[in-house]
Design a protein around this motif. Sequence first.
Motif, PDB file in Angstrom:
ATOM      1  N   THR A  19      48.959 -79.052 -21.060  1.00  0.00           N
ATOM      2  CA  THR A  19      48.166 -77.843 -20.792  1.00  0.00           C
ATOM      3  C   THR A  19      47.373 -78.070 -19.525  1.00  0.00           C
ATOM      4  O   THR A  19      46.754 -79.126 -19.350  1.00  0.00           O
ATOM      5  N   GLN A  20      47.391 -77.060 -18.650  1.00  0.00           N
ATOM      6  CA  GLN A  20      46.657 -77.181 -17.393  1.00  0.00           C
ATOM      7  C   GLN A  20      45.993 -75.846 -17.032  1.00  0.00           C
ATOM      8  O   GLN A  20      46.524 -74.768 -17.310  1.00  0.00           O
ATOM      9  N   TYR A  21      44.835 -75.999 -16.395  1.00  0.00           N
ATOM     10  CA  TYR A  21      44.117 -74.855 -15.814  1.00  0.00           C
ATOM     11  C   TYR A  21      43.973 -75.111 -14.311  1.00  0.00           C
ATOM     12  O   TYR A  21      43.754 -76.239 -13.892  1.00  0.00           O
ATOM     13  N   THR A  22      44.104 -74.037 -13.548  1.00  0.00           N
ATOM     14  CA  THR A  22      43.846 -74.154 -12.120  1.00  0.00           C
ATOM     15  C   THR A  22      42.959 -72.992 -11.671  1.00  0.00           C
ATOM     16  O   THR A  22      43.094 -71.879 -12.180  1.00  0.00           O
ATOM     17  N   SER A  23      42.071 -73.284 -10.743  1.00  0.00           N
ATOM     18  CA  SER A  23      41.122 -72.249 -10.313  1.00  0.00           C
ATOM     19  C   SER A  23      40.963 -72.271  -8.793  1.00  0.00           C
ATOM     20  O   SER A  23      41.121 -73.311  -8.156  1.00  0.00           O
ATOM     21  N   VAL A  24      40.675 -71.097  -8.270  1.00  0.00           N
ATOM     22  CA  VAL A  24      40.217 -70.947  -6.891  1.00  0.00           C
ATOM     23  C   VAL A  24      38.892 -70.187  -6.993  1.00  0.00           C
ATOM     24  O   VAL A  24      38.892 -68.946  -7.046  1.00  0.00           O
ATOM     25  N   PRO A  25      37.769 -70.897  -7.064  1.00  0.00           N
ATOM     26  CA  PRO A  25      36.485 -70.200  -7.234  1.00  0.00           C
ATOM     27  C   PRO A  25      36.248 -69.169  -6.144  1.00  0.00           C
ATOM     28  O   PRO A  25      35.801 -68.063  -6.413  1.00  0.00           O
ATOM     29  N   ILE A  26      36.575 -69.554  -4.918  1.00  0.00           N
ATOM     30  CA  ILE A  26      36.417 -68.604  -3.812  1.00  0.00           C
ATOM     31  C   ILE A  26      37.271 -69.055  -2.644  1.00  0.00           C
ATOM     32  O   ILE A  26      37.400 -70.251  -2.365  1.00  0.00           O
ATOM     33  N   ARG A  27      37.888 -68.070  -2.000  1.00  0.00           N
ATOM     34  CA  ARG A  27      38.648 -68.343  -0.775  1.00  0.00           C
ATOM     35  C   ARG A  27      38.426 -67.151   0.158  1.00  0.00           C
ATOM     36  O   ARG A  27      38.614 -65.998  -0.226  1.00  0.00           O
ATOM     37  N   ILE A  28      37.999 -67.425   1.367  1.00  0.00           N
ATOM     38  CA  ILE A  28      37.696 -66.388   2.346  1.00  0.00           C
ATOM     39  C   ILE A  28      38.657 -66.521   3.518  1.00  0.00           C
ATOM     40  O   ILE A  28      38.889 -67.646   4.004  1.00  0.00           O
ATOM     41  N   GLY A  29      39.219 -65.406   3.956  1.00  0.00           N
ATOM     42  CA  GLY A  29      40.205 -65.489   5.032  1.00  0.00           C
ATOM     43  C   GLY A  29      40.281 -64.228   5.868  1.00  0.00           C
ATOM     44  O   GLY A  29      39.613 -63.219   5.595  1.00  0.00           O
ATOM     45  N   TYR A  30      41.130 -64.333   6.877  1.00  0.00           N
ATOM     46  CA  TYR A  30      41.344 -63.210   7.791  1.00  0.00           C
ATOM     47  C   TYR A  30      42.792 -63.231   8.243  1.00  0.00           C
ATOM     48  O   TYR A  30      43.327 -64.291   8.592  1.00  0.00           O
ATOM     49  N   SER A  31      43.439 -62.047   8.211  1.00  0.00           N
ATOM     50  CA  SER A  31      44.828 -61.934   8.678  1.00  0.00           C
ATOM     51  C   SER A  31      44.897 -60.883   9.773  1.00  0.00           C
ATOM     52  O   SER A  31      44.195 -59.862   9.715  1.00  0.00           O
ATOM     53  N   GLN A  32      45.759 -61.130  10.758  1.00  0.00           N
ATOM     54  CA  GLN A  32      45.759 -60.267  11.941  1.00  0.00           C
ATOM     55  C   GLN A  32      47.094 -60.349  12.666  1.00  0.00           C
ATOM     56  O   GLN A  32      47.641 -61.432  12.854  1.00  0.00           O
ATOM     57  N   ASP A  33      47.632 -59.162  13.032  1.00  0.00           N
ATOM     58  CA  ASP A  33      48.755 -59.120  13.969  1.00  0.00           C
ATOM     59  C   ASP A  33      48.182 -59.207  15.372  1.00  0.00           C
ATOM     60  O   ASP A  33      47.396 -58.353  15.789  1.00  0.00           O
TER      61      ASP A  33
END
Length: 479
Positions: free
Chosen positions: A119-133
């Motif tokens: 049994t496993q748990y995985t978390s991403v408490p917070i991730r901030i990003g920016y995407s741009q053409d």
Amino acid sequence: MTAQKHLRLDLTRTIQLANDSSLEAFRVSNMYLSGYWDYQTYKANRLPSLTMYLTPAQYYRDITKRYDSQRDLDVYRTQQSFYSDGNFTLKQNFDLTGGSFYMVSDLAYIRNFGYSKSTQYTSVPIRIGYSQDLLGYNPFKWERCIEPLKYERAKKEFIYNTEKVAEQATSYFFALAMAQTECDMATKNVASADTLFSIGEQRFKIAAISQADLLTLKLDRVNAHNTLQNKMSELKRAMFSLATFLNLDKNTNIDLDLPVRPKEILISLDKALNYMRCNNPKSLELKQNILEAEQKVDRTKKESRFNASVNASIGFNQVADKFANVYSKPMQQDLVSISLSIPLIDWGVSKGKYNMARNSLNVVKISAKQEEVNMEEEVIMAVNDFNVQQKMIASAEEALDLSILAYNETRRRFIIGKTDINSLTLSLNRQQEAQKNYITALQNYWQNYYKIQRLTLFDFSENLSLAEKFDFNGGKFVE
């Protein structure tokens, strides 16, 4: 049997009912609301959006190929697992560059069954990003130019169509007014023809008139009765048409009060043309068409060439066997991604699309110029007709007064034997023609008045823009 309702209307009240109750007004209102909610959707898309993505349960069972390192060969094994995931994504579009800022929080659970249970748990408490053409097409920039213009056009089309309803109501109003006038004249003609025939019979007995004159009076009486029947039918049709347009009961009996001679309004042609260019929704439509054609040129041009995009984010993540530890001491998570799109061979497809878009833009610009000329011609003709019609009303009113006096005098002279039947008939025809000309002059005046308001969205009698006078929430003109 349905009781007949009675209603008395003047022109102003007729237009009010048309804009409040007619089916056409209902259609116009819904067209505006469609544009209103389209603009509200555009504004909402400019705000941050929060979305939750869930995979509550995913069960997986199959036989899959795995490599056994101890035996150095591939083997088939049974695989059985249960998976669940939840994700919150906050996103904000950035109009200036066409990119998007985002913030993500994620939690997932996996349970493996079979020989090796885990049994496993995985978390991403917070991730901030920016995407741009970096070099590509920016739809947000074009939306910022086009969408407010579309809403402004929707508002002015609302007023434009409201004035168009006023024109239609005016047309139905004066059609009924003319039918009522002709019916009244026909009724008076019947009474007059009966009286004149009776007088003619008495005068024929004493040889004061010839038999031909007596037969003419009798023919006039027969024609007068036939004309009255026709005019009564026309009156019913005109009344039914107005009642239907105003969405009234079909059995409504409508009596009209003709408008008095309107005050003189001087409309400057240059002023009318300026307001047409600024306010007419057709002008806004032409601007919108040009912008949308330029948008298509920009999109096809940038989609046909080298493009690059970047996606960068920073955050934390962690994995644990127990839920209590999945948010403990998270590790840093970094992502930098650069993507390239390089067209090599498309056999001229992209170039063809770009040339088509550019040619379409030229066609739209030429069509816009021609449409502007047509609109200017329509305003010029309407203003000229309106200014002439103001003088026509005074002339028609004077002609009506003179024709009534002339007919009454000729009728009096015929009764005492001082004139013949031909003079009486001619005088009656002139009087009736003057009556119809007066109503026609009034109709033309008000038709042109509301036409100019429709084309310019400006009330020249109050010297006020109709857009400033209109309550777009209440859907009515502010008193």
